[in-house]
Design an enzyme around this catalytic site. Structure first.
Site, PDB file in Angstrom:
ATOM      1  N   GLU A   1       0.813  -1.213   0.000  1.00  0.00           N
ATOM      2  CA  GLU A   1       0.000   0.000   0.000  1.00  0.00           C
ATOM      3  C   GLU A   1       0.857   1.279   0.000  1.00  0.00           C
ATOM      4  O   GLU A   1       0.365   2.358   0.331  1.00  0.00           O
ATOM      5  CB  GLU A   1      -0.947  -0.025   1.210  1.00  0.00           C
ATOM      6  CG  GLU A   1      -2.016  -1.093   1.057  1.00  0.00           C
ATOM      7  CD  GLU A   1      -2.657  -1.480   2.378  1.00  0.00           C
ATOM      8  OE1 GLU A   1      -1.974  -2.185   3.164  1.00  0.00           O
ATOM      9  OE2 GLU A   1      -3.784  -1.081   2.632  1.00  0.00           O
TER      10      GLU A   1
ATOM     11  N   PHE B   1     -14.623 -16.155   0.738  1.00  0.00           N
ATOM     12  CA  PHE B   1     -13.556 -15.203   0.462  1.00  0.00           C
ATOM     13  C   PHE B   1     -12.286 -15.743   1.114  1.00  0.00           C
ATOM     14  O   PHE B   1     -12.287 -16.097   2.289  1.00  0.00           O
ATOM     15  CB  PHE B   1     -13.889 -13.809   1.002  1.00  0.00           C
ATOM     16  CG  PHE B   1     -14.783 -13.047   0.063  1.00  0.00           C
ATOM     17  CD1 PHE B   1     -14.256 -12.160  -0.852  1.00  0.00           C
ATOM     18  CD2 PHE B   1     -16.161 -13.260   0.077  1.00  0.00           C
ATOM     19  CE1 PHE B   1     -15.069 -11.478  -1.745  1.00  0.00           C
ATOM     20  CE2 PHE B   1     -16.982 -12.579  -0.810  1.00  0.00           C
ATOM     21  CZ  PHE B   1     -16.443 -11.691  -1.721  1.00  0.00           C
TER      22      PHE B   1
ATOM     23  N   SER C   1      -6.153  -3.277   1.453  1.00  0.00           N
ATOM     24  CA  SER C   1      -6.409  -2.820   0.083  1.00  0.00           C
ATOM     25  C   SER C   1      -6.833  -3.958  -0.846  1.00  0.00           C
ATOM     26  O   SER C   1      -6.619  -3.890  -2.049  1.00  0.00           O
ATOM     27  CB  SER C   1      -5.183  -2.114  -0.515  1.00  0.00           C
ATOM     28  OG  SER C   1      -5.001  -0.870   0.116  1.00  0.00           O
TER      29      SER C   1
ATOM     30  N   ALA D   1     -18.971 -16.106   2.568  1.00  0.00           N
ATOM     31  CA  ALA D   1     -19.355 -14.815   1.998  1.00  0.00           C
ATOM     32  C   ALA D   1     -20.600 -14.319   2.721  1.00  0.00           C
ATOM     33  O   ALA D   1     -21.562 -15.069   2.891  1.00  0.00           O
ATOM     34  CB  ALA D   1     -19.624 -14.959   0.509  1.00  0.00           C
TER      35      ALA D   1
ATOM     36  N   GLY E   1     -24.577  -8.972   1.781  1.00  0.00           N
ATOM     37  CA  GLY E   1     -25.046  -7.783   2.484  1.00  0.00           C
ATOM     38  C   GLY E   1     -24.407  -6.526   1.958  1.00  0.00           C
ATOM     39  O   GLY E   1     -23.549  -6.558   1.072  1.00  0.00           O
TER      40      GLY E   1
ATOM     41  N   GLU F   1     -22.110  -3.095   2.265  1.00  0.00           N
ATOM     42  CA  GLU F   1     -20.843  -2.763   2.925  1.00  0.00           C
ATOM     43  C   GLU F   1     -20.969  -1.387   3.569  1.00  0.00           C
ATOM     44  O   GLU F   1     -21.170  -0.384   2.889  1.00  0.00           O
ATOM     45  CB  GLU F   1     -19.697  -2.787   1.916  1.00  0.00           C
ATOM     46  CG  GLU F   1     -19.499  -4.177   1.340  1.00  0.00           C
ATOM     47  CD  GLU F   1     -18.078  -4.441   0.863  1.00  0.00           C
ATOM     48  OE1 GLU F   1     -17.112  -4.010   1.517  1.00  0.00           O
ATOM     49  OE2 GLU F   1     -17.959  -5.094  -0.187  1.00  0.00           O
TER      50      GLU F   1
ATOM     51  N   ASN G   1     -16.615  -6.743   9.753  1.00  0.00           N
ATOM     52  CA  ASN G   1     -15.668  -7.340   8.812  1.00  0.00           C
ATOM     53  C   ASN G   1     -14.239  -7.106   9.255  1.00  0.00           C
ATOM     54  O   ASN G   1     -13.494  -8.055   9.479  1.00  0.00           O
ATOM     55  CB  ASN G   1     -15.899  -6.786   7.402  1.00  0.00           C
ATOM     56  CG  ASN G   1     -14.878  -7.322   6.395  1.00  0.00           C
ATOM     57  OD1 ASN G   1     -14.431  -8.467   6.510  1.00  0.00           O
ATOM     58  ND2 ASN G   1     -14.489  -6.513   5.433  1.00  0.00           N
ATOM     59  N   GLU G   2     -13.838  -5.841   9.411  1.00  0.00           N
ATOM     60  CA  GLU G   2     -12.447  -5.590   9.787  1.00  0.00           C
ATOM     61  C   GLU G   2     -12.299  -4.205  10.370  1.00  0.00           C
ATOM     62  O   GLU G   2     -13.194  -3.367  10.272  1.00  0.00           O
ATOM     63  CB  GLU G   2     -11.521  -5.765   8.590  1.00  0.00           C
ATOM     64  CG  GLU G   2     -11.837  -4.802   7.464  1.00  0.00           C
ATOM     65  CD  GLU G   2     -10.625  -4.475   6.614  1.00  0.00           C
ATOM     66  OE1 GLU G   2      -9.491  -4.782   7.019  1.00  0.00           O
ATOM     67  OE2 GLU G   2     -10.814  -3.855   5.549  1.00  0.00           O
TER      68      GLU G   2
ATOM     69  N   ASN H   1      -9.530  -0.931  10.500  1.00  0.00           N
ATOM     70  CA  ASN H   1      -8.324  -0.321   9.940  1.00  0.00           C
ATOM     71  C   ASN H   1      -7.867   0.774  10.888  1.00  0.00           C
ATOM     72  O   ASN H   1      -8.605   1.731  11.127  1.00  0.00           O
ATOM     73  CB  ASN H   1      -8.634   0.293   8.572  1.00  0.00           C
ATOM     74  CG  ASN H   1      -9.092  -0.761   7.580  1.00  0.00           C
ATOM     75  OD1 ASN H   1      -8.282  -1.487   7.042  1.00  0.00           O
ATOM     76  ND2 ASN H   1     -10.392  -0.856   7.359  1.00  0.00           N
TER      77      ASN H   1
ATOM     78  N   SER I   1     -11.287   9.754   0.561  1.00  0.00           N
ATOM     79  CA  SER I   1     -11.359   8.492   1.303  1.00  0.00           C
ATOM     80  C   SER I   1     -12.557   8.530   2.239  1.00  0.00           C
ATOM     81  O   SER I   1     -12.993   9.599   2.672  1.00  0.00           O
ATOM     82  CB  SER I   1     -10.095   8.286   2.146  1.00  0.00           C
ATOM     83  OG  SER I   1      -8.951   8.199   1.337  1.00  0.00           O
TER      84      SER I   1
END
Ligand SMILES: Nc1ncnc2c1ncn2[C@@H]1O[C@H](COP(=O)(O)OP(=O)(O)O)[C@@H](O)[C@H]1O
Ligand SMILES: [Mg+2]
Length: 364
Positions: free
Chosen positions: A19, A187, A195, A227, A230, A232, A324-325, A327, A336
């Site tokens: 990245e 996934f 990314s 998966a 839904g 995001e 999900n995650e 950052n 962004s």
């Protein structure tokens, strides 16, 4: 020289992760937003190989041009090193003609670095050693959020729903039981990346081995996730001011339009205008919005985050929410999602940058 009354901030960007280019673009925006009357700025670029150089920090040079991301090269400036010794004054410039020279103490470092060696606790450890305040999560939170396995485990332990997944450590393959439990599609992703690098959507088990091999090019540990069908949904979180509770932004939705099925690298950075639409705020019922915001701040606290984080979710057609995650150094260009969600929440980009630097100095 430090100017009295000004905060001396080192913006560190580029770096060894894939990245690198995104980090340069994020840093260009941060550099452009810093008021020269308030800040002395020290722009430090890190090359893909890991060399640190004092660069010009011209925001104009740190932009995407003709679908090409900017890059820091060793020739971009004179070499600079961060000394671990807290009494040594931080950054040392290795001037090839005049020899080593210490830069005046930096008050705070803003590591605008995404992914490995930037968002994963490694540079945070260096800054702790040198006793320099820095923007964002500490060593533990950075490492935990970088690793999708531990993010899920820590959040699930705090009662935040996460989807079904399996962890494939080095050399392991997915068991038949796990195949049945997860179902298709899945996934397949490196546990520590970002990314969308190394991620494959697998619709047929025959594609699994190749997908695992792709993910393993980035990380020996691979996650296979059911998966989630839904929407995001993303939420920005900021550390509370003066020790207050963390605050959640309005939510954003990323919608794929056209034929792309998921939010891959190209959709994120190269063709975003054509294949993604962003709703800020996301059109969700109030109850669901509040639920997502509550999970986002709970996740921030669960991992011991500081400064900022963007917490990403899926919201199913039945309005169930799955994390999900997380950052800990989300993309930071004005387009962004993190800055856009805060702008929509009443905190414009330059004020957001000021607040992050201020809270970092206060926390120290
Ligand atoms: N379990 C999942 N169900 C549905 N889509 C997923 C799932 N995992 C990842 N994706 C898709 O892949 C994208 C990138 O995955 P993510 O886990 O966010 O990795 P990264 O850290 O690279 O952003 C997501 O934004 C989403 O579009
Ligand atoms: Mg993501």
């Amino acid at each position: 020289m430090t100017t009295p009354g000004k905060t001396r901030v080192a913006i560190v960007f580029g770096g060894r992760s894939p990245e690198h280019g995104i980090s340069c673009v994020s840093a260009g925006s941060v550099l452009g937003a810093l008021d020269p009357d308030e800040y002395d700025v020290v722009p430090v670029g890190i090359t893909r190989q890991g060399q640190w150089v004092l660069t010009s920090g011209d925001p104009g040079e740190l932009a995407i041009r003709a679908r090409k991301l900017p890059e820091i090269t060793a020739g971009a400036g004179v070499e600079v090193v961060l000394r671990a010794d807290p009494t040594a004054g931080g950054l040392l410039v290795l001037d090839p003609t005049e020899g080593p020279r210490a830069l005046a103490d930096v008050d705070v470092v803003f590591p605008v670095l995404h992914g490995a060696y930037g968002e994963d606790g490694t540079i945070q450890g260096m800054l702790e050693m040198a006793d320099i305040p820095y923007v964002g999560a500490n060593v533990f939170a950075s490492a935990a959020a970088m690793d999708k396995e531990f993010t899920k485990k820590l959040c699930a332990a705090e009662g935040i729903p996460v989807g079904a997944y399996a962890v494939l450590r080095n050399g392991m393959t997915l068991s038949e039981t796990d195949k049945q439990r997860l179902g298709l599609p899945v996934f397949v992703k490196p546990s520590r990346a970002g990314s969308s690098f190394g991620i494959t959507r697998v619709d047929d088990w025959a594609q699994l081995d190749a997908a695992v091999a792709t993910a393993r090019e980035i990380d020996t540990k691979v996650l296979v996730e059911a998966a989630v069908v839904g929407r995001e949904i993303e939420c920005g979180v900021l550390e509370g001011e003066a020790g207050g509770a963390p605050e959640a932004s309005v939510l954003a939705e990323v919608r794929m339009v056209g034929d792309r099925e998921w939010y891959d690298f190209e959709s994120k950075y190269l063709f975003a205008d054509e294949v993604c639409e962003y709703d800020v705020p996301a059109g969700l019922p109030d109850r669901v919005t509040r639920q997502v915001q509550e999970y986002a701040t709970r996740a921030f606290t669960a991992l011991d985050c500081a400064g900022l984080a963007r917490v990403d979710f899926f919201v199913t057609p039945d309005l169930d929410v799955y994390l999900n995650e997380i950052n800990t150094m989300p993309g930071f260009t004005p387009t962004s999602m993190f800055p856009r969600m805060w702008a929509a929440s009443g905190l414009e980009y330059p004020k957001l940058v000021n607040r992050l630097i201020r809270t970092a100095v206060q926390r120290h």
